[in-house]
Scaffold this motif. Sequence first.
Motif, mmCIF file in Angstrom:
data_model
loop_
_atom_site.group_PDB
_atom_site.id
_atom_site.type_symbol
_atom_site.label_atom_id
_atom_site.label_comp_id
_atom_site.label_asym_id
_atom_site.label_seq_id
_atom_site.Cartn_x
_atom_site.Cartn_y
_atom_site.Cartn_z
ATOM 1 N N GLU A 121 19.851 15.775 31.733
ATOM 2 C CA GLU A 121 20.545 14.542 31.376
ATOM 3 C C GLU A 121 20.506 14.278 29.877
ATOM 4 O OE1 GLU A 121 18.489 11.650 33.663
ATOM 5 O OE2 GLU A 121 19.098 12.493 35.602
ATOM 6 N N LYS A 122 19.378 14.565 29.237
ATOM 7 C CA LYS A 122 19.207 14.221 27.830
ATOM 8 C C LYS A 122 19.555 15.355 26.871
ATOM 9 C CE LYS A 122 15.574 10.863 28.846
ATOM 10 N NZ LYS A 122 14.140 10.492 28.662
ATOM 11 N N VAL A 123 19.526 16.586 27.373
ATOM 12 C CA VAL A 123 19.736 17.744 26.497
ATOM 13 C C VAL A 123 20.942 18.573 26.918
ATOM 14 C CG1 VAL A 123 18.717 19.908 25.674
ATOM 15 C CG2 VAL A 123 17.304 17.867 25.849
ATOM 16 N N GLY A 124 21.074 18.797 28.230
ATOM 17 C CA GLY A 124 22.121 19.686 28.717
ATOM 18 C C GLY A 124 23.527 19.216 28.422
ATOM 19 N N GLY A 125 23.730 17.909 28.323
ATOM 20 C CA GLY A 125 25.061 17.385 28.075
ATOM 21 C C GLY A 125 25.567 17.599 26.666
ATOM 22 N N LEU A 126 24.736 18.142 25.800
ATOM 23 C CA LEU A 126 25.115 18.333 24.396
ATOM 24 C C LEU A 126 25.494 19.772 24.094
ATOM 25 C CD1 LEU A 126 22.311 16.150 22.785
ATOM 26 C CD2 LEU A 126 24.666 15.512 23.309
ATOM 27 N N GLY A 127 25.733 20.551 25.120
ATOM 28 C CA GLY A 127 26.101 21.938 24.888
ATOM 29 C C GLY A 127 24.917 22.875 24.832
ATOM 30 N N ILE A 128 23.692 22.345 24.981
ATOM 31 C CA ILE A 128 22.494 23.177 25.001
ATOM 32 C C ILE A 128 22.284 23.676 26.433
ATOM 33 C CG2 ILE A 128 20.003 23.261 24.647
ATOM 34 C CD1 ILE A 128 20.322 21.046 22.576
ATOM 35 N N GLN A 129 22.235 24.968 26.609
ATOM 36 C CA GLN A 129 22.096 25.546 27.943
ATOM 37 C C GLN A 129 20.641 25.513 28.399
ATOM 38 O OE1 GLN A 129 25.335 28.961 28.150
ATOM 39 N NE2 GLN A 129 23.926 29.322 26.475
ATOM 40 N N ILE A 130 20.444 25.267 29.690
ATOM 41 C CA ILE A 130 19.104 25.207 30.270
ATOM 42 C C ILE A 130 19.033 26.206 31.414
ATOM 43 C CG2 ILE A 130 17.429 23.778 31.493
ATOM 44 C CD1 ILE A 130 18.707 21.353 30.042
ATOM 45 N N LEU A 131 18.034 27.063 31.376
ATOM 46 C CA LEU A 131 17.803 28.004 32.465
ATOM 47 C C LEU A 131 16.429 27.750 33.046
ATOM 48 C CD1 LEU A 131 18.566 30.404 34.225
ATOM 49 C CD2 LEU A 131 17.665 31.916 32.437
ATOM 50 N N ARG A 132 16.413 27.355 34.301
ATOM 51 C CA ARG A 132 15.148 27.134 34.999
ATOM 52 C C ARG A 132 14.773 28.440 35.683
ATOM 53 N NH1 ARG A 132 13.398 21.967 35.583
ATOM 54 N NH2 ARG A 132 14.757 20.339 34.735
ATOM 55 N N ILE A 133 13.702 29.040 35.179
ATOM 56 C CA ILE A 133 13.293 30.355 35.677
ATOM 57 C C ILE A 133 11.771 30.416 35.626
ATOM 58 C CG2 ILE A 133 13.447 31.500 33.414
ATOM 59 C CD1 ILE A 133 14.870 33.828 34.983
ATOM 60 N N ASP A 134 11.134 30.789 36.741
ATOM 61 C CA ASP A 134 9.679 30.638 36.856
ATOM 62 C C ASP A 134 8.874 31.752 36.202
ATOM 63 O OD1 ASP A 134 9.715 28.192 38.210
ATOM 64 O OD2 ASP A 134 9.954 29.162 40.156
ATOM 65 N N CYS A 135 9.175 32.987 36.549
ATOM 66 C CA CYS A 135 8.426 34.145 36.014
ATOM 67 C C CYS A 135 6.942 34.084 36.334
ATOM 68 C CB CYS A 135 8.633 34.284 34.504
ATOM 69 S SG CYS A 135 10.309 34.751 34.036
ATOM 70 N N PHE A 136 6.579 33.558 37.510
ATOM 71 C CA PHE A 136 5.161 33.599 37.885
ATOM 72 C C PHE A 136 4.920 34.043 39.327
ATOM 73 C CE2 PHE A 136 6.230 29.073 38.698
ATOM 74 C CZ PHE A 136 5.768 28.920 39.990
ATOM 75 N N ARG A 137 5.928 34.014 40.188
ATOM 76 C CA ARG A 137 5.725 34.455 41.566
ATOM 77 C C ARG A 137 5.986 35.951 41.687
ATOM 78 N NH1 ARG A 137 8.154 29.460 42.487
ATOM 79 N NH2 ARG A 137 6.865 28.005 43.695
ATOM 80 N N PRO A 138 5.055 36.709 42.271
ATOM 81 C CA PRO A 138 5.283 38.149 42.454
ATOM 82 C C PRO A 138 6.575 38.461 43.200
ATOM 83 C CG PRO A 138 2.985 37.630 42.864
ATOM 84 C CD PRO A 138 3.690 36.315 42.694
ATOM 85 N N SER A 139 6.954 37.601 44.130
ATOM 86 C CA SER A 139 8.128 37.872 44.959
ATOM 87 C C SER A 139 9.447 37.711 44.215
ATOM 88 C CB SER A 139 8.129 36.957 46.192
ATOM 89 O OG SER A 139 8.158 35.592 45.805
ATOM 90 N N THR A 140 9.456 36.986 43.117
ATOM 91 C CA THR A 140 10.717 36.717 42.412
ATOM 92 C C THR A 140 10.737 37.188 40.968
ATOM 93 O OG1 THR A 140 9.933 34.490 41.829
ATOM 94 C CG2 THR A 140 11.224 34.708 43.850
ATOM 95 N N ILE A 141 9.589 37.524 40.404
ATOM 96 C CA ILE A 141 9.536 37.777 38.971
ATOM 97 C C ILE A 141 10.339 39.003 38.545
ATOM 98 C CG2 ILE A 141 7.404 39.144 39.017
ATOM 99 C CD1 ILE A 141 6.661 37.768 36.363
ATOM 100 N N LYS A 142 10.442 40.004 39.389
ATOM 101 C CA LYS A 142 11.177 41.205 38.993
ATOM 102 C C LYS A 142 12.656 40.895 38.782
ATOM 103 C CE LYS A 142 7.897 44.082 41.515
ATOM 104 N NZ LYS A 142 7.668 44.894 42.727
ATOM 105 N N GLY A 143 13.225 40.142 39.700
ATOM 106 C CA GLY A 143 14.611 39.746 39.537
ATOM 107 C C GLY A 143 14.807 38.853 38.326
ATOM 108 N N GLU A 144 13.829 37.985 38.061
ATOM 109 C CA GLU A 144 13.922 37.090 36.908
ATOM 110 C C GLU A 144 13.833 37.857 35.594
ATOM 111 O OE1 GLU A 144 12.109 32.989 38.821
ATOM 112 O OE2 GLU A 144 10.716 34.524 38.141
ATOM 113 N N ILE A 145 13.007 38.896 35.556
ATOM 114 C CA ILE A 145 12.917 39.716 34.356
ATOM 115 C C ILE A 145 14.239 40.443 34.114
ATOM 116 C CG2 ILE A 145 11.821 41.780 33.377
ATOM 117 C CD1 ILE A 145 9.198 40.795 34.707
ATOM 118 N N ARG A 146 14.843 40.926 35.182
ATOM 119 C CA ARG A 146 16.165 41.567 35.039
ATOM 120 C C ARG A 146 17.205 40.563 34.538
ATOM 121 N NH1 ARG A 146 14.397 44.753 39.670
ATOM 122 N NH2 ARG A 146 14.352 46.946 39.005
ATOM 123 N N THR A 147 17.117 39.336 35.041
ATOM 124 C CA THR A 147 18.039 38.290 34.590
ATOM 125 C C THR A 147 17.888 38.046 33.098
ATOM 126 O OG1 THR A 147 18.141 37.173 36.731
ATOM 127 C CG2 THR A 147 18.599 35.834 34.795
#
Length: 338
Positions: A121-147
């Motif tokens: 609401e305060k940052v994303g509306g100004l053209g600043i992109q936000i990516l929510r990505i965890d990089c801490f769960r073993p089950s998802t981190i490999k895909g996130e690193i590729r992303t």
Amino acid sequence: MFARNLFVFTVACLLFPALVFAGRDRVEVMDARGKKIVLRTPIKSAVVLTTDGIEVLRTLDVGDLIVGASSLIWKEPELWPELQNVANVGKWNDPDPEAIVRLMPDLVLCYGHNPGSSLEEKVGGLGIQILRIDCFRPSTIKGEIRTLGRIFGRDEKAEEFLSWLEAHEKAVLDCFDHSGKPIVAYMEAYSDFKASGTGTAMHELCKMSGGVNIAETTELQNPEVTTEWVLSMAPDAVIKAGSIKRAYSTDSDQEIRDLYTHILDRPGFSQLPAVKNGQFHILAGDIGPGPRYVVGLAYMAKWFYPDSCGGLDPAAMHREYMERFQGLPLKGYYVFPE
């Protein structure tokens, strides 16, 4: 002054969108919430609110693009020497939006559920992109690193690291002797009496290392438990996730030793099968959830199955990670007892 500058920038974005986004490619990715988002690339500057994200960017050799970070970076300068001159944008879970906007980064990286939606609401509306990505769960981190490799144009570096990660993970998983009774473990999160239940990274590590988590049947990710409940479950092993403030730069094991004593002093804990059998351990968060999870996995496998997994060398694995992918020597204390 901030409000005036904000107004000027917003008007500029509305009037001249072609100027703002000229020369950008668009990349569709999946964020930590399972939501598809479209990002403009290339990314030339980033604010990173998580240390997990910073470690991955350093692994991808794009750490020099970080222009702002959360206040965690200044609590352990030896671990983050190259970031000591970037902007401090506040807490990882409650950053200062004005500090972020002043930097006008191409991208902000943060966890899936922290900070809250006010960031968009305060940052994303100004053209600043936000990516929510965890990089801490073993089950998802490999895909996130590729992303992240794709977003930053570092696909080859991402695959180089993932090849290393998967080879070490396979070595751990292949060492188990599945013929005997599985280890039943109590996995405690960073807070006292908060168990690591289903959906947490520590639960995933327990399962991967051949253990059975006594809190896996609870409905909450981090249920609050009691001493009596833990004693009634009589776990074969107790693994406490330790939030060690300066695990890398400390020259003493006093903090992690004190945490061990603090848990052991609970009424009745000294009589647990885990303690009597030498299966009570502290595992620092640095090598549990996160890009270094394979190190924590190796320690847990070695503890749980010393006969078949005793040949693992987690410290050597950790040293190689730090030197090869973080550009730093291995220092500090991460487990207790060794």
